[in-house]
Write a protein that holds these residues in place. Structure first.
Motif, PDB file in Angstrom:
ATOM      1  N   UNK A 297       0.827  -1.216   0.000  1.00  0.00           N
ATOM      2  CA  UNK A 297       0.000   0.000   0.000  1.00  0.00           C
ATOM      3  C   UNK A 297       0.861   1.265   0.000  1.00  0.00           C
ATOM      4  N   UNK A 298       1.993   1.173  -0.634  1.00  0.00           N
ATOM      5  CA  UNK A 298       2.885   2.314  -0.763  1.00  0.00           C
ATOM      6  C   UNK A 298       3.100   2.597  -2.239  1.00  0.00           C
ATOM      7  N   UNK A 299       3.136   3.864  -2.616  1.00  0.00           N
ATOM      8  CA  UNK A 299       3.272   4.238  -4.012  1.00  0.00           C
ATOM      9  C   UNK A 299       4.561   3.728  -4.633  1.00  0.00           C
ATOM     10  N   UNK A 300       4.461   3.193  -5.848  1.00  0.00           N
ATOM     11  CA  UNK A 300       5.647   2.668  -6.541  1.00  0.00           C
ATOM     12  C   UNK A 300       5.402   2.697  -8.040  1.00  0.00           C
ATOM     13  N   UNK A 301       6.494   2.771  -8.804  1.00  0.00           N
ATOM     14  CA  UNK A 301       6.431   2.694 -10.260  1.00  0.00           C
ATOM     15  C   UNK A 301       7.309   1.542 -10.732  1.00  0.00           C
ATOM     16  N   UNK A 302       6.734   0.659 -11.530  1.00  0.00           N
ATOM     17  CA  UNK A 302       7.504  -0.357 -12.248  1.00  0.00           C
ATOM     18  C   UNK A 302       7.752   0.212 -13.636  1.00  0.00           C
ATOM     19  N   UNK A 303       8.989   0.528 -13.940  1.00  0.00           N
ATOM     20  CA  UNK A 303       9.326   1.197 -15.198  1.00  0.00           C
ATOM     21  C   UNK A 303       9.998   0.198 -16.130  1.00  0.00           C
ATOM     22  N   UNK A 304       9.228  -0.283 -17.109  1.00  0.00           N
ATOM     23  CA  UNK A 304       9.710  -1.292 -18.041  1.00  0.00           C
ATOM     24  C   UNK A 304      10.369  -0.626 -19.239  1.00  0.00           C
ATOM     25  N   UNK A 305      11.609  -1.043 -19.531  1.00  0.00           N
ATOM     26  CA  UNK A 305      12.349  -0.542 -20.697  1.00  0.00           C
ATOM     27  C   UNK A 305      12.609  -1.736 -21.603  1.00  0.00           C
ATOM     28  N   UNK A 306      11.930  -1.792 -22.734  1.00  0.00           N
ATOM     29  CA  UNK A 306      12.024  -2.963 -23.593  1.00  0.00           C
ATOM     30  C   UNK A 306      12.360  -2.569 -25.019  1.00  0.00           C
ATOM     31  N   UNK A 307      13.066  -3.462 -25.693  1.00  0.00           N
ATOM     32  CA  UNK A 307      13.498  -3.208 -27.058  1.00  0.00           C
ATOM     33  C   UNK A 307      12.955  -4.195 -28.064  1.00  0.00           C
ATOM     34  N   UNK A 308      11.918  -4.952 -27.680  1.00  0.00           N
ATOM     35  CA  UNK A 308      11.349  -5.932 -28.602  1.00  0.00           C
ATOM     36  C   UNK A 308      10.198  -6.676 -27.966  1.00  0.00           C
ATOM     37  N   UNK A 309       9.574  -7.585 -28.715  1.00  0.00           N
ATOM     38  CA  UNK A 309       8.396  -8.300 -28.205  1.00  0.00           C
ATOM     39  C   UNK A 309       8.764  -9.431 -27.254  1.00  0.00           C
ATOM     40  N   UNK A 310       7.826  -9.755 -26.375  1.00  0.00           N
ATOM     41  CA  UNK A 310       7.997 -10.904 -25.480  1.00  0.00           C
ATOM     42  C   UNK A 310       7.841 -12.179 -26.303  1.00  0.00           C
ATOM     43  N   UNK A 311       8.841 -13.054 -26.259  1.00  0.00           N
ATOM     44  CA  UNK A 311       8.826 -14.287 -27.062  1.00  0.00           C
ATOM     45  C   UNK A 311       8.902 -15.542 -26.222  1.00  0.00           C
ATOM     46  N   UNK A 312       9.016 -15.383 -24.900  1.00  0.00           N
ATOM     47  CA  UNK A 312       9.229 -16.550 -24.040  1.00  0.00           C
ATOM     48  C   UNK A 312       8.419 -16.415 -22.760  1.00  0.00           C
ATOM     49  N   UNK A 313       7.858 -17.529 -22.314  1.00  0.00           N
ATOM     50  CA  UNK A 313       7.150 -17.532 -21.042  1.00  0.00           C
ATOM     51  C   UNK A 313       5.782 -16.880 -21.120  1.00  0.00           C
ATOM     52  N   UNK A 314       5.186 -16.578 -19.959  1.00  0.00           N
ATOM     53  CA  UNK A 314       3.858 -15.962 -19.961  1.00  0.00           C
ATOM     54  C   UNK A 314       3.889 -14.579 -20.596  1.00  0.00           C
ATOM     55  N   UNK A 315       2.810 -14.232 -21.289  1.00  0.00           N
ATOM     56  CA  UNK A 315       2.738 -12.926 -21.934  1.00  0.00           C
ATOM     57  C   UNK A 315       3.390 -12.859 -23.296  1.00  0.00           C
ATOM     58  N   UNK A 316       3.841 -14.001 -23.838  1.00  0.00           N
ATOM     59  CA  UNK A 316       4.486 -13.997 -25.162  1.00  0.00           C
ATOM     60  C   UNK A 316       3.475 -13.560 -26.223  1.00  0.00           C
ATOM     61  N   UNK A 317       3.932 -12.698 -27.151  1.00  0.00           N
ATOM     62  CA  UNK A 317       3.034 -12.181 -28.183  1.00  0.00           C
ATOM     63  C   UNK A 317       3.403 -12.677 -29.580  1.00  0.00           C
ATOM     64  N   UNK A 318       4.554 -13.345 -29.713  1.00  0.00           N
ATOM     65  CA  UNK A 318       4.975 -13.869 -31.004  1.00  0.00           C
ATOM     66  C   UNK A 318       5.880 -15.074 -30.767  1.00  0.00           C
ATOM     67  N   UNK A 319       5.870 -15.997 -31.706  1.00  0.00           N
ATOM     68  CA  UNK A 319       6.720 -17.178 -31.621  1.00  0.00           C
ATOM     69  C   UNK A 319       8.180 -16.790 -31.826  1.00  0.00           C
ATOM     70  N   UNK A 320       9.076 -17.631 -31.333  1.00  0.00           N
ATOM     71  CA  UNK A 320      10.500 -17.373 -31.529  1.00  0.00           C
ATOM     72  C   UNK A 320      10.918 -17.626 -32.975  1.00  0.00           C
ATOM     73  N   UNK A 321      10.146 -18.388 -33.736  1.00  0.00           N
ATOM     74  CA  UNK A 321      10.497 -18.672 -35.119  1.00  0.00           C
ATOM     75  C   UNK A 321      10.318 -17.430 -35.977  1.00  0.00           C
ATOM     76  N   UNK A 322      11.354 -17.031 -36.666  1.00  0.00           N
ATOM     77  CA  UNK A 322      11.289 -15.817 -37.478  1.00  0.00           C
ATOM     78  C   UNK A 322      10.352 -15.950 -38.666  1.00  0.00           C
ATOM     79  N   UNK A 323      10.071 -17.199 -39.069  1.00  0.00           N
ATOM     80  CA  UNK A 323       9.166 -17.384 -40.207  1.00  0.00           C
ATOM     81  C   UNK A 323       7.721 -17.025 -39.856  1.00  0.00           C
TER      82      UNK A 323
END
Length: 811
Positions: A297-323
């Motif tokens: 119950x204390x204010x906090x910011x999770x600041x995500x710095x990402x350079x590409x899509x999630x490809x592994x684990x939960x939340x993946x949005x695209x397969x690892x296969x480039x095809x």
């Protein structure tokens, strides 16, 4: 306020509110005929006119009505003899507390009863100080080395912008997730967690060595029971994390800067035919679990710095296969993207602690929503030439009130300057807030109304708290079915749209002089750790509209109506745009465009002046004159036109629109254009192809881009370097003027817009040409007229208005 004297924009400076109508019809039927939404755009933390609010927060709890819980305000009727006050919302008579009753008189009023103080802010002494906020950096290490170096440099600069007592932590991720122990200064130390799974708070505590495992707990209890030796009491997991992983900036800045200096690309090998394994979802799961375990119950910011899509684990949005390509608008429309829905559900669970971390079941029963505000804000800073999955993460960002920045590179000023502005502080003349960060956490908003109308819903960076009440309408707009929402993280620019439903059936007219009341109650945790409540109370008139006789046109009796005179076309355009954007989540774009068109035709038919079946007699009063062109540009905007934009870009643009104030939202809908020439000072120009001239410079502000466009002749003179010659000082001044004005625009905006300098007929001129009204196209007969051709099949504003007039005058 008298008829014709409505100052529709004044309420924004005095109250932080813009209303679509300031005078409301007294019946539901007449409100439906007005077509435009009855709503308010409210900015809770807006800096108000000093004469309209107390200079500092009031250091006591507010006085509330015993029945409806409304807060004491200037519109309450006060009986000074019996020391009672009547609530304007439910008409309940309440006793003043003893310390009020002893001192209150007609000449000695508390701040909340002073007539001009319709907004008051209270700092609650009954709620303990939660301490300064926490900033948890979640860094993607799959980016290129140059990108990582730029990002590390920006984060080191950000550290120096934080107050020294703020907590800070670091998580890096690639194939796996590393939680860095900042309290260990002998060498770099991190705990590595597998990136292909989701983690609960308890599990994170165990893996970080902060929570004893069940077997260790039994051994601990066994030793105590046998009395072999005195065992010291175990430290709570949260306290252990605060000593090792989340530390004040003053204690860990050296260690953290050393880690950032040594930041290296993820060493996990990547085959040529596969994408990098990027565990973005797992990293966010660990981050939310860590904060939930430590400072729930204390204010906090999770600041995500990402350079590409999630490809592994939960939340993946695209397969690892480039095809296999990442999802497109066509894939989403056909519902052929198998990873989209599971990713959306995963990030939505992270947004709500009540359902997150594996507690959500797979049953089809509706999951109960947490009734607590979001104290932990999730921001996404995405810098990539490819999509990163912002569409799937949007609900997580929206539900927590987070910020988003979309750029091409971590070296761009769009990212670097935007990150710096996240940590903006109040100016030194801000009384007791001077020097404090202007962000707030754990915000929630409740809306109270008088009995004649109800709350339909809200559209913005909000999450419903499912609070039922007598003023909750069955007609839902946006996130409805409640009169309270969680806003999560807010700042002085955060704006929420509230929609109302006039419930009075209108069988009998309301008494003359009857007023309506709205009260916004915003509770939030200030950046200094104290809890505050800001109350804003509005009062406005009703108007009993005479029923039109059968056979009369729709606009009968509206020529001098105070409802018409009190219309705020700018606020109405933004409220309509938010409704249209919200509908795109469930409806086809074509259906949304059809709804916008039909609403505009019905509204013009109601409020315009015309003779039936005579388009040439069609006239709009000044209060409505700009509204049709707002709708014209909304139809062509990136919010309702998906051409040449990715799903991530569409989600980004739409999210920015639903959290910005009225002025900024209007710039997004209808960009502003300034013209610079030798003929005189800079002038506002029509957003039209005819404004493009060879001997002028144009400055276009679309909110997301600031474009300096040089006409063909100006560009040729510049290439000849005439501006470097003393005799052409006026030309040099002409070139510099739009650039300095562009800098002024960018200095006060978040996210920082992309700055583009281009010449006529060059490739980047498309940023300007795409926004202009196509009055001159490749199909036009130029006939010697000026302007530049816009290669499009879209109709021009003139053709649009001709069709609108033709359809509006039909009976």
């Amino acid at each position: 306020m008298q008829e014709g004297a409505w100052d529709v924009a004044a309420s924004e400076d005095m109250l932080g509110v813009r209303l679509s109508f300031h005078c409301w019809p007294s019946s539901r039927l007449e409100a439906t005929r007005c077509v435009a939404p009855f709503g308010a755009l409210y900015t809770p933390l807006r800096k108000l006119n000093p004469a309209c609010a107390p200079p500092t927060a009031l250091p006591y709890d507010p006085i509330r009505c015993t029945s409806c819980k409304a807060v004491l305000n200037p519109y309450c009727q006060v009986d000074f003899r019996s020391k009672l006050w009547a609530c304007p919302f439910c008409l309940t008579r309440n006793h003043f507390p003893s310390h009020y009753a002893e001192n209150i008189t007609e000449t000695s009023l508390p701040a909340e009863l002073i007539p001009q103080y319709a907004t008051c802010e209270y700092e609650l002494p009954s709620v303990p100080d939660m301490g300064p906020p926490c900033f948890l950096f979640v860094v993607d290490t799959c980016a290129h080395a140059e990108e990582l170096a730029e990002l590390a440099d920006s984060l080191q600069q950000a550290l120096h912008l934080l107050p020294q007592n703020c907590l800070v932590g670091l998580i890096t991720f690639g194939t796996n997730v590393q939680v860095h122990e900042l309290g260990f200064d002998s060498c770099t130390k991190a705990y590595v967690l597998r990136g292909n799974r989701e983690y609960t708070p308890c599990r994170v505590g165990e893996l970080l060595g902060c929570t004893p495992r069940p077997q260790q707990q039994q051994q601990h209890l066994g030793r105590q029971g046998q009395g072999l030796h005195q065992v010291p009491p175990a430290q709570s997991p949260g306290q252990d994390v605060l000593q090792r992983f989340l530390l004040p900036v003053s204690e860990c800045s050296f260690v953290l800067e050393s880690i950032l200096d040594d930041l290296r690309k993820d060493p996990w090998p990547v085959p040529n035919d596969k994408r990098t394994a990027r565990a973005t979802g797992c990293a966010l799961s660990v981050a939310t679990s860590l904060l939930q375990l430590t400072i729930p119950r204390r204010g906090a910011r999770i600041m995500l710095f990402t350079g590409g899509p999630c490809t592994s684990g939960p939340g993946a949005v695209v397969s690892r296969l480039k095809e296999e390509d990442i999802r497109s608008h066509a894939d989403l429309a056909k519902n052929t993207e198998p990873l989209h829905k599971p990713a959306c559900e995963f990030y939505a669970r992270l947004a709500d602690p009540a359902t997150a971390h594996g507690t959500a079941t797979k049953s089809k029963k509706k999951i109960p929503v947490s009734q607590n505000a979001a104290y932990h804000v999730v921001d996404v800073f995405a810098c990539s030439l490819d999509q990163v999955g912002l569409l799937e993460m949007r609900e997580l960002v929206e539900a927590t009130g987070g910020l988003t920045v979309l750029g091409d590179s971590f070296g761009q000023s769009v990212f670097k300057e935007s990150l710096r502005r996240v940590f903006a502080r109040y100016p030194e003349d801000a009384q007791n807030d001077a020097g404090q960060m202007s962000m707030a956490f754990g915000a929630s908003m409740e809306v109270l109304t008088s009995r004649e109308f109800k709350v339909s819903g809200a559209i913005g960076a909000v999450r419903s708290l499912n609070k039922q009440g007598s003023n909750v309408s069955e007609l839902e707009v946006g996130k409805g079915g409640t009169n309270a929402w969680s806003l999560g993280g807010i700042d002085p620019g955060t704006t929420v749209a509230i929609y109302f439903d006039i419930a009075n059936p209108g069988n009998t007219p309301l008494p003359e002089g009857k007023r309506r009341y709205i009260q916004f109650l915003t509770k939030y945790q200030h950046s200094n750790g104290r809890t505050r409540i800001r109350t804003t109370t509005l009062c406005g008139p009703w108007f009993n509209t005479k029923q039109a006789a059968e056979g009369q046109p729709a606009n009968a009796g509206m020529s001098h109506s105070p409802i018409k005179m009190s219309f705020d076309q700018e606020a109405a355009a933004v409220l309509t745009a938010r409704m249209a954007v919200f509908q795109t989540e469930t409806d086809e774009i074509s259906d949304v465009l059809r709804w916008v068109d039909r609403s505009l035709i019905r509204m013009c038919s109601k409020f315009a002046e015309y003779n039936p079946e005579d388009p040439n007699s069609f006239r709009l009063s000044p209060e409505f004159a700009l509204y049709p062109q707002f709708m014209f540009h909304l139809r062509r905007s990136q919010f309702l036109s998906l051409f040449n934009s990715s799903p991530d870009e569409a989600a980004y643009y739409r999210y920015i629109l639903i959290r910005e104030n009225t002025t900024n939202s209007l710039v997004m809908i209808q960009p502003t254009l300034l013209s610079y020439s030798f003929n005189g000072p800079p002038q506002a120009a029509l957003l039209d192809a005819e404004s493009v001239r060879p001997d002028t410079i144009l400055l276009l502000d679309t909110f997301f881009h600031v474009v300096v466009f040089h006409g063909e002749t100006i560009a040729a003179w510049r290439e000849e370097r005439y501006h470097e010659q003393e005799e052409h000082a006026s030309f040099r001044a002409l070139l510099e003027a739009p650039q300095s004005d562009a800098q002024l625009i960018m200095d006060s905006r978040f996210p920082v817009p992309r700055y583009i300098v281009c010449d006529q007929h060059k490739s980047e001129a498309r940023f300007l040409m795409a926004k202009l009204n196509p009055s001159v196209t490749h199909n036009s007969d130029l006939g010697g007229s000026g302007g530049a051709q816009v290669n499009t099949d879209d109709v021009s504003l003139r053709v649009f208005m001709e069709h609108l007039m033709k359809l509006s005058v039909q009976i």
